[in-house]
Enzyme design. Structure first.
Site, PDB file in Angstrom:
ATOM      1  N   ARG A 152     -32.036 -18.778 -59.729  1.00 51.43           N
ATOM      2  CA  ARG A 152     -33.153 -17.644 -60.558  1.00 51.43           C
ATOM      3  C   ARG A 152     -32.232 -17.221 -61.823  1.00 51.43           C
ATOM      4  O   ARG A 152     -31.049 -17.228 -62.086  1.00 51.43           O
ATOM      5  CB  ARG A 152     -33.037 -16.526 -59.589  1.00 51.43           C
ATOM      6  CG  ARG A 152     -33.727 -16.799 -58.215  1.00 51.43           C
ATOM      7  CD  ARG A 152     -33.686 -15.567 -57.387  1.00 51.43           C
ATOM      8  NE  ARG A 152     -34.368 -15.782 -56.082  1.00 51.43           N
ATOM      9  CZ  ARG A 152     -33.444 -16.112 -55.004  1.00 51.43           C
ATOM     10  NH1 ARG A 152     -32.370 -16.064 -55.120  1.00 51.43           N
ATOM     11  NH2 ARG A 152     -34.233 -16.217 -53.669  1.00 51.43           N
ATOM     12  N   LYS A 176     -31.014 -12.335 -53.903  1.00 51.95           N
ATOM     13  CA  LYS A 176     -31.462 -11.085 -53.797  1.00 51.95           C
ATOM     14  C   LYS A 176     -30.911 -10.546 -52.493  1.00 51.95           C
ATOM     15  O   LYS A 176     -30.467 -11.072 -51.568  1.00 51.95           O
ATOM     16  CB  LYS A 176     -33.086 -11.473 -53.313  1.00 51.95           C
ATOM     17  CG  LYS A 176     -33.852 -12.128 -54.354  1.00 51.95           C
ATOM     18  CD  LYS A 176     -35.466 -12.182 -54.229  1.00 51.95           C
ATOM     19  CE  LYS A 176     -36.298 -12.720 -55.317  1.00 51.95           C
ATOM     20  NZ  LYS A 176     -37.560 -13.033 -54.607  1.00 51.95           N
ATOM     21  N   HIS A 251     -38.074 -20.125 -64.562  1.00 55.81           N
ATOM     22  CA  HIS A 251     -38.184 -20.745 -63.106  1.00 55.81           C
ATOM     23  C   HIS A 251     -38.890 -22.279 -63.149  1.00 55.81           C
ATOM     24  O   HIS A 251     -38.838 -22.780 -62.036  1.00 55.81           O
ATOM     25  CB  HIS A 251     -39.159 -19.544 -62.408  1.00 55.81           C
ATOM     26  CG  HIS A 251     -38.897 -19.337 -61.131  1.00 55.81           C
ATOM     27  ND1 HIS A 251     -37.672 -18.451 -61.087  1.00 55.81           N
ATOM     28  CD2 HIS A 251     -39.466 -19.077 -59.845  1.00 55.81           C
ATOM     29  CE1 HIS A 251     -37.547 -17.880 -60.040  1.00 55.81           C
ATOM     30  NE2 HIS A 251     -38.570 -18.345 -59.195  1.00 55.81           N
ATOM     31  N   HIS A 277     -33.798 -18.899 -50.326  1.00 59.51           N
ATOM     32  CA  HIS A 277     -35.168 -18.542 -49.725  1.00 59.51           C
ATOM     33  C   HIS A 277     -34.619 -18.067 -48.308  1.00 59.51           C
ATOM     34  O   HIS A 277     -34.072 -18.361 -47.542  1.00 59.51           O
ATOM     35  CB  HIS A 277     -36.230 -19.648 -49.482  1.00 59.51           C
ATOM     36  CG  HIS A 277     -36.667 -19.937 -50.877  1.00 59.51           C
ATOM     37  ND1 HIS A 277     -37.262 -21.173 -51.197  1.00 59.51           N
ATOM     38  CD2 HIS A 277     -36.687 -19.123 -52.104  1.00 59.51           C
ATOM     39  CE1 HIS A 277     -37.884 -21.124 -52.259  1.00 59.51           C
ATOM     40  NE2 HIS A 277     -37.387 -20.195 -52.952  1.00 59.51           N
ATOM     41  N   TYR A 286     -42.809 -26.906 -52.229  1.00 60.47           N
ATOM     42  CA  TYR A 286     -42.031 -28.152 -52.842  1.00 60.47           C
ATOM     43  C   TYR A 286     -42.244 -29.179 -52.249  1.00 60.47           C
ATOM     44  O   TYR A 286     -41.929 -30.155 -52.770  1.00 60.47           O
ATOM     45  CB  TYR A 286     -40.398 -27.527 -53.240  1.00 60.47           C
ATOM     46  CG  TYR A 286     -40.513 -26.433 -54.131  1.00 60.47           C
ATOM     47  CD1 TYR A 286     -40.663 -26.319 -55.254  1.00 60.47           C
ATOM     48  CD2 TYR A 286     -39.820 -25.226 -53.418  1.00 60.47           C
ATOM     49  CE1 TYR A 286     -40.709 -25.216 -56.136  1.00 60.47           C
ATOM     50  CE2 TYR A 286     -39.575 -24.261 -54.348  1.00 60.47           C
ATOM     51  CZ  TYR A 286     -40.040 -24.027 -55.557  1.00 60.47           C
ATOM     52  OH  TYR A 286     -39.712 -22.923 -56.054  1.00 60.47           O
TER      53      TYR A 286
END
Length: 306
Positions: A152, A176, A251, A277, A286
């Protein structure tokens, strides 16, 4: 709305401290919920206990009328769901009325993805013919790093020198919720990074005033850690030089990284881990088949296609 500010403060503290979500995520939750509470107030709803599922549905409809995308509406509704669940947990309400409101169906829009040739064009354009200018060296290393790792933009900005092991060709990315993951780096990205760190970074670091930046990998022209906005500009400028006529943003490299891995035979679970993720469902976007591949497979496989 009565008591909403205090409850919102408690909720933000909960997801920040107890759940350990990223600061940017907490900020996004705050913006989404304030927008929701502001809309409720405009409808004359002054107490959380007075909210019904129809009110939540009406809010989603208002977002749709305002022209927000399906993804944006789904994110805002997810924030509303979390806030209502917290209110129930705190005993402020006796029922989570938002639970009965479902997110709008996605419109099937696939992420912006570059072809492998377009990625090569972009990365070649960033090198400016092999220039030794420190900013050019940084831009080349930055884009190689982002495509090699699928990181990211925030992870690229936050990356420190000691996060990379050039001998083992791996980098520790902090994603994250401060969750860390180990991601391999290829030869191209390692070489570009080494060249930048040895030739370009010292020149940028020397421009820092009030103490040098010893930690960050990627520095701006003033010798400080590069910003997210600057990364956007780097991608944009490289795309213009490469004459790529597609939507291009940081991105896009992450999307391209994941798509090319899937097309190359990587399994979804592996790509999920590499991307960081939390759910494999997020990664499954994807696994789409490009129109070109679809047509080629049909023509070669169907007995009466020719």
């Amino acid at each position: 709305m009565n008591g909403s500010d205090a409850l919102l403060g408690q909720f933000l503290a909960h997801i920040d401290v107890e759940r350990g979500l990223a600061k940017s995520t907490v900020k996004a939750y705050a913006a989404d919920i304030r927008k929701y509470l502001g809309w409720l107030d405009s409808q004359g709803i002054k107490d959380l206990a007075d909210i019904t599922s129809h009110d939540v549905e009406a809010y989603v409809a208002a977002l749709d009328k305002a022209g927000e995308s399906g993804r944006s509406k789904a994110r805002r509704l997810a924030s509303v769901h979390e806030f209502h669940k917290f209110a129930l947990m705190q005993g402020v309400v006796v029922d989570d009325v938002s639970a009965r409101v479902k997110a709008p169906k996605a419109n099937g829009h696939l992420p912006d993805v570059l072809s492998i040739d377009e990625v090569t064009q972009l990365l070649d354009a960033a090198s400016m013919g092999g220039s030794d200018d420190p900013v050019v060296l940084r831009d080349k290393a930055l884009l190689e790093f982002m495509y090699a790792t699928g990181c990211r933009v925030s992870e690229a900005v936050d990356a420190d020198l000691n996060d990379v092991d050039t001998d083992e060709r791996v980098v520790v990315l902090t994603g994250k919720g401060s969750k860390q993951r180990l991601v391999p780096m290829g030869e191209y990205s390692i070489k570009a990074l080494q060249r930048y760190v040895s030739l370009g970074r010292p020149q940028l670091e020397a421009k820092a005033k009030g103490g040098k930046e010893r930690r960050a990998i990627f520095l701006n022209k003033r010798g400080r850690r590069i910003s997210r906005q600057s990364v956007w500009e780097v991608v944009k400028m490289a795309g213009e030089r490469a004459h790529i006529n597609k939507p291009l943003h940081p991105h896009t490299l992450r999307h391209s990284f994941a798509t090319h891995l899937i097309q190359g035979g990587a399994d979804v679970r592996t790509v999920q881990e590499l991307l960081g993720h939390a759910s494999v469902t997020t990664t499954q976007i994807y696994t789409h088949v490009s129109p070109e591949t679809l047509i080629e497979t049909y023509l070669t496989a169907h007995p009466r296609a020719r």
